[in-house]
Design an enzyme around this catalytic site. Structure first.
Site, mmCIF file in Angstrom:
data_model
loop_
_atom_site.group_PDB
_atom_site.id
_atom_site.type_symbol
_atom_site.label_atom_id
_atom_site.label_comp_id
_atom_site.label_asym_id
_atom_site.label_seq_id
_atom_site.Cartn_x
_atom_site.Cartn_y
_atom_site.Cartn_z
ATOM 1 N N PRO A 19 0.844 -1.203 0.000
ATOM 2 C CA PRO A 19 0.000 0.000 0.000
ATOM 3 C C PRO A 19 0.874 1.246 0.000
ATOM 4 O O PRO A 19 1.817 1.348 0.779
ATOM 5 C CB PRO A 19 -0.779 -0.116 1.314
ATOM 6 C CG PRO A 19 -0.664 -1.549 1.715
ATOM 7 C CD PRO A 19 0.659 -2.015 1.208
ATOM 8 N N MET A 20 0.566 2.186 -0.888
ATOM 9 C CA MET A 20 1.278 3.459 -0.937
ATOM 10 C C MET A 20 0.261 4.575 -1.135
ATOM 11 O O MET A 20 -0.529 4.541 -2.090
ATOM 12 C CB MET A 20 2.320 3.474 -2.070
ATOM 13 C CG MET A 20 3.506 2.554 -1.813
ATOM 14 S SD MET A 20 4.713 2.558 -3.183
ATOM 15 C CE MET A 20 3.864 1.493 -4.353
ATOM 16 N N GLN A 129 -5.935 -2.398 3.317
ATOM 17 C CA GLN A 129 -5.065 -2.149 4.464
ATOM 18 C C GLN A 129 -5.708 -1.111 5.375
ATOM 19 O O GLN A 129 -6.129 -0.045 4.921
ATOM 20 C CB GLN A 129 -3.674 -1.659 4.071
ATOM 21 C CG GLN A 129 -2.764 -1.639 5.307
ATOM 22 C CD GLN A 129 -1.405 -1.013 5.081
ATOM 23 O OE1 GLN A 129 -1.306 0.190 4.870
ATOM 24 N NE2 GLN A 129 -0.364 -1.819 5.148
ATOM 25 N N CYS A 160 3.930 2.416 8.859
ATOM 26 C CA CYS A 160 4.049 3.770 8.309
ATOM 27 C C CYS A 160 4.929 4.640 9.213
ATOM 28 O O CYS A 160 4.690 4.733 10.419
ATOM 29 C CB CYS A 160 2.666 4.398 8.163
ATOM 30 S SG CYS A 160 2.713 6.037 7.412
ATOM 31 N N LYS A 200 1.639 -5.559 8.534
ATOM 32 C CA LYS A 200 2.900 -5.084 7.980
ATOM 33 C C LYS A 200 3.538 -4.170 9.010
ATOM 34 O O LYS A 200 2.872 -3.317 9.596
ATOM 35 C CB LYS A 200 2.660 -4.330 6.675
ATOM 36 C CG LYS A 200 3.933 -3.937 5.931
ATOM 37 C CD LYS A 200 3.592 -3.384 4.546
ATOM 38 C CE LYS A 200 4.859 -3.095 3.745
ATOM 39 N NZ LYS A 200 5.572 -1.898 4.227
ATOM 40 N N ASN A 262 10.211 -7.100 2.797
ATOM 41 C CA ASN A 262 9.987 -5.822 2.122
ATOM 42 C C ASN A 262 11.208 -4.943 2.306
ATOM 43 O O ASN A 262 11.795 -4.911 3.376
ATOM 44 C CB ASN A 262 8.723 -5.168 2.705
ATOM 45 C CG ASN A 262 8.434 -3.789 2.125
ATOM 46 O OD1 ASN A 262 8.085 -2.865 2.846
ATOM 47 N ND2 ASN A 262 8.564 -3.627 0.820
ATOM 48 N N GLY A 263 11.581 -4.236 1.248
ATOM 49 C CA GLY A 263 12.688 -3.289 1.342
ATOM 50 C C GLY A 263 13.758 -3.547 0.314
ATOM 51 O O GLY A 263 14.333 -4.633 0.259
ATOM 52 N N ASP A 264 14.014 -2.557 -0.556
ATOM 53 C CA ASP A 264 15.073 -2.597 -1.565
ATOM 54 C C ASP A 264 14.866 -3.689 -2.607
ATOM 55 O O ASP A 264 15.823 -4.327 -3.055
ATOM 56 C CB ASP A 264 16.447 -2.752 -0.903
ATOM 57 C CG ASP A 264 16.848 -1.543 -0.081
ATOM 58 O OD1 ASP A 264 16.150 -0.512 -0.178
ATOM 59 O OD2 ASP A 264 17.838 -1.626 0.674
ATOM 60 N N ARG A 287 8.258 0.892 -3.458
ATOM 61 C CA ARG A 287 8.836 1.910 -4.339
ATOM 62 C C ARG A 287 9.412 1.326 -5.624
ATOM 63 O O ARG A 287 9.541 2.033 -6.631
ATOM 64 C CB ARG A 287 9.902 2.700 -3.579
ATOM 65 C CG ARG A 287 9.348 3.561 -2.449
ATOM 66 C CD ARG A 287 10.468 4.203 -1.647
ATOM 67 N NE ARG A 287 11.322 3.195 -1.023
ATOM 68 C CZ ARG A 287 12.626 3.344 -0.800
ATOM 69 N NH1 ARG A 287 13.222 4.477 -1.149
ATOM 70 N NH2 ARG A 287 13.316 2.393 -0.222
#
Length: 429
Positions: A19-20, A129, A160, A200, A262-264, A287
Site C-alpha cells: 500500500p502506498m 489495508q 508507516c 505489515k 519488504n525493502g530494496d 517503491r
C-alpha cells in the site's frame, strides 16, 4: 518454491503490492495486475489489454474473465505448482493491496474513503489495508468489512513512518506498546470472522527500540495469518539499506505463519535473491514499482523460471503512461483531474530516458490526454531501455528523529491516554 497461502487464498507468484498513499489506487492496481496476469506485455510477449466492460475487445486479447470466472478457485494445482511440468495453465496473480484506509474514516463512511475501498470486479482477492490506534474503532471497521463484504483480506498497518501517523502513536510507533498491539490484533481477528488478517511492520522505532520479534510472537498468538517486515526502522524512514537479515531472523522466530520481506526490491532479481537469502515466503514490493507496473510481469516470470521479459522501449513505456492517465480519469470521472493526478508519476516513468528538462516541465503541467499524447509523441519512441534506469525511486532519505507522543518511550507497557481521539479521520494520501 511453493505458493504463498494467505488464509484461504493461494497467491502465486508470492508477491504483494505494498500500500502506498496516493499511488496504489484502483487504476494503478489495474495496471500492475494486467502485467502480472500476462494480459499486457512488451516485445510481443502478450497482446494489449482487453477493452473496458461494454467496449469492443482488443483483437487477439485473451478473455481474462473467461479464463478466471467468478467463483473459480484461487488455488493452483497443489500437485503441480505453477511453472512445474504438467501444471495446468493459470492466470497469473499477486496480492494487490489498497491505499491505507483509516478505520475511523471507514466507520464514519467518509466519501473519499468509500471510493478508496471500491474494487474492480476483476480484483480478487480484494485486499484492504487498515490503519488505526484504537482497538474498539479497529474492531468496528473490521466487522464492517466482513459484514458488508467489502474485501477478502485485511492487512493492518504498523509500518508507516510519517510524522502525522507516528505522532498519534500509530504506524511504526505502535508495536512499541505491546499491550495495545495485542488488543488491536485481538479485536481485528475476532471481528474478521473468516477473513484472513495480516500485518505489515518495521523493525522498530530506532536501533535502540526494536520491536519486530516481540510483535511477531504477539501476532502468532493472536491469530494473524501472515506478517510482512520492512527491514528498516521508523528512524531510517526510506534511507540507508534495508536489513534483510532481520527478515531472516523473523522467519526463524515465527515458523507457524508466512513471513514476507519488504525493502530494496528494485527488480525481479532482487526479489528472488531476498527469498533465497532470507527464507521468506514471499515479497512485498513498494517503491520498486513506481513508474514500473510491469515489474509484476517480471516477477511472475522470475518466480516461474520462464526467463526475463524484454525491456520496454520508450514508445512502450509511453503507451503505459497514457493508459495510466486514462484509467485515473475514468476512476475520478474527470479527464483533467486524472491527468493532473498522473503528473506525480511522470518522473518515475521517464527516469533514464532522453526527455530533456523543458519537455519534462511541459509533461509535468499537462492537463489533458490530448496534450499528453502530443508531448509523448514528440519524443523518440525508439529509445531502448536505458542503462541505470532501475534502482531507487521515490523517497530515499532518513529522519533525524521519529515524531512520537510525549513520553511514548517511557514504558512499553503503559498505554494510558490513547483512544479514539488519536484516530486519523482521512484515508490515503
Amino acid at each position: 518454491m511453493t505458493q504463498l497461502q494467505i488464509g484461504p487464498h493461494a497467491v502465486w507468484p508470492p508477491v504483494v503490492l505494498a500500500p502506498m498513499a496516493g499511488i496504489t489506487n484502483a487504476p494503478f492496481r489495474t495496471l500492475c495486475r494486467e502485467f502480472a496476469d500476462g494480459v499486457r506485455g512488451f516485445g510481443g510477449r502478450a497482446p494489449d489489454v482487453p477493452a473496458a466492460p461494454g467496449a469492443a475487445a482488443v483483437p487477439g486479447a485473451p478473455d481474462v474473465a473467461a479464463a478466471d470466472p467468478p467463483g473459480a478457485s484461487d488455488v493452483p494445482d497443489a500437485a503441480n505448482p505453477p511453472g512445474s511440468p504438467g501444471a495446468a495453465p493459470a492466470v497469473r496473480k499477486g496480492l494487490f493491496v489498497s491505499e491505507m484506509i483509516t478505520t475511523r474514516a471507514l466507520v464514519e463512511r467518509d466519501a473519499k474513503t468509500m471510493r478508496l475501498v471500491h474494487f474492480d470486479a476483476r480484483e480478487k482477492p480484494r485486499s484492504i489495508q487498515l490503519y488505526g490506534v484504537d482497538p474498539a474503532t479497529v474492531g468496528k471497521a473490521v466487522r464492517m468489512i466482513a459484514d458488508e463484504d467489502l474485501a477478502d483480506h485485511i492487512d493492518l498497518n504498523f509500518g508507516c513512518p510519517v510524522p502525522k501517523v507516528t505522532r498519534k502513536g500509530g504506524g511504526s510507533a505502535l508495536p512499541y506498546k505491546r499491550p495495545l498491539l495485542r488488543a488491536i490484533l485481538r479485536e481485528a481477528v475476532s471481528g474478521a470472522g473468516a477473513l484472513p488478517v495480516t500485518m505489515k511492520m518495521r523493525k522498530g522505532i530506532d536501533d535502540d527500540h526494536l520491536t519486530y520479534l516481540d510483535a511477531g510472537r504477539i501476532a502468532v498468538e493472536e491469530g494473524v495469518t501472515a506478517i510482512a517486515l520492512h527491514g528498516r526502522t521508523a528512524a531510517q524512514h526510506y534511507g540507508g539499506t534495508a536489513d534483510w537479515d532481520a527478515i531472516a531472523r523473523l522467519r526463524e522466530a515465527v515458523p507457524e505463519i508466512p513471513v514476507l520481506g519488504n525493502g530494496d526490491i528494485w527488480s525481479a532479481e532482487d526479489a528472488v535473491r531476498m527469498v533465497r537469502e532470507t527464507g521468506c515466503d514471499g515479497v512485498v514490493v513498494g517503491r520498486g514499482c513506481l513508474g514500473r507496473p510491469w515489474l509484476f510481469g517480471d516477477l511472475a516470470a522470475a518466480f516461474e523460471g520462464t526467463g526475463a521479459p524484454a525491456a520496454p522501449t520508450f514508445r512502450e513505456v509511453a503507451a503505459v503512461m497514457r493508459r495510466h492517465a486514462e484509467l485515473l480519469g475514468e476512476w475520478l470521472e474527470d479527464e483533467a483531474r486524472g491527468v493532473v493526478d498522473f503528473r506525480k508519476h511522470i518522473a518515475w516513468y521517464t527516469k533514464g530516458f532522453s526527455v530533456g528538462s523543458e519537455m519534462r516541465r511541459r509533461l509535468a503541467v499537462s492537463s489533458s490526454l490530448a496534450e499528453l499524447d502530443e508531448l509523448l509523441g514528440a519524443l523518440d519512441g525508439d529509445q531502448p531501455w536505458p542503462a541505470g534506469a532501475d534502482g531507487p525511486r521515490g523517497r530515499t532519505s532518513g529522519r533525524d528523529r521519529v515524531v512520537l507522543p510525549e513520553g511514548w518511550l517511557d514504558d512499553p507497557q503503559d498505554c494510558a491516554g490513547l483512544g479514539a481521539d488519536a484516530e486519523l479521520d482521512t484515508s490515503g494520501g
